[in-house]
Scaffold this active site. Sequence first.
Site, short mmCIF file in Angstrom:
data_model
loop_
_atom_site.label_atom_id
_atom_site.label_comp_id
_atom_site.label_asym_id
_atom_site.label_seq_id
_atom_site.Cartn_x
_atom_site.Cartn_y
_atom_site.Cartn_z
N LYS A 1 5.20 3.10 0.66
CA LYS A 1 4.79 3.02 2.02
C LYS A 1 4.43 2.15 3.13
O LYS A 1 3.61 0.95 2.16
CB LYS A 1 3.52 4.19 2.47
N HIS B 1 3.30 4.53 6.98
CA HIS B 1 1.94 5.45 6.18
C HIS B 1 1.19 6.01 7.25
O HIS B 1 1.09 7.17 7.29
CB HIS B 1 0.93 4.32 5.37
#
Length: 281
Positions: free
Chosen positions: A79, A112
């Site tokens: 991420k 994220h």
Amino acid sequence: MASSSHDRAVLHNGVQMPWVGLGVYKAEDGDEVIQAIKWAIDAGYRSIDTASLYENEAGVGQAIAESHVPREELFITTKVWNTDQGYERTLEAFNASLERLGLDYVDLYLVHWPVPEMYKETWKALEKIYNDGRAKAIGVSNFKKHHLEDLIADAEIKPMVNQVEYHPRLTQEDLLSYCKEKGIQLEAWRPLLKGEIFEEPTLVELAEKYNKSVAQIILRWDLQNGVVTIPKSVTKNRIEENIDIFDFELTNKDMSRISALNQDKRNGADPDDPEFYKQFD
Ligand SMILES: NC(=O)c1ccc[n+]([C@@H]2O[C@H](COP(=O)([O-])OP(=O)(O)OC[C@H]3O[C@@H](n4cnc5c(N)ncnc54)[C@H](OP(=O)(O)O)[C@@H]3O)[C@@H](O)[C@H]2O)c1
């Protein structure tokens, strides 16, 4: 419904994703994460969920390199962290993640958190990475319905996955049905609530009834709801236990009893909390 650890969720671009993966947040880089992944692979896991934030991508990469399983059978997620958002910075962050992982592609790259004013530019970078073939799938994490609507309005590619906090205290039913309607696979982070729900009487009763652990009851509930799940453990017997959920089925009534434990209660940050993002200003 998934009936074996070989079954896969099919993302809207046709990519197949294992229903159960190993989360490695807080697994220490080096021996701890490497050993956990080796145990996981031996137990049948093929999916690993890391992030640049976790500072263990190098260990994840070493475990992959030392594994007896061909790269194409593995499903590796990482991420882009909040401080790396924006078009150019995300491209750089992605290159750095690939380098630490020692890979030439990831299976899934995620935004994220929906950092306000940033996530659309970040998403353009993910679209480029996807179009260049360096991520087999792209998605988001911690996106609420309004973030998804906003992103999709301008996106060239619809996210394939949304990874969110999801457990019996936060069942996110509206978000789950919205994602199903849009063909976005929901994925559960903190599925076990870090063990904080293991004493809950309904879950203890169901564990006795099915002769399974509370962790297994919760993870099976994820699967039967059509949610990919990524429990974290660095303990061999727990890693094995958490994927041993394909030999039983919860009744509809028991599924509803678990869902009724919902309190709309978050353990992690609220994705709309401006205070959470201030620390990255
Ligand atoms: N996208 C995001 O913003 C986000 C946020 C948080 C997490 N995540 C991802 O989701 C993954 C899972 O979430 P999480 O790590 O926060 O929490 P979790 O998976 O709900 O819980 C992990 C904790 O539960 C323990 N545990 C695991 N299996 C157990 C079992 N069968 N019996 C008893 N205890 C057990 C682990 O201990 P041991 O390790 O000591 O065995 C660990 O302390 C993370 O690792 C990460 O990959 C993503």
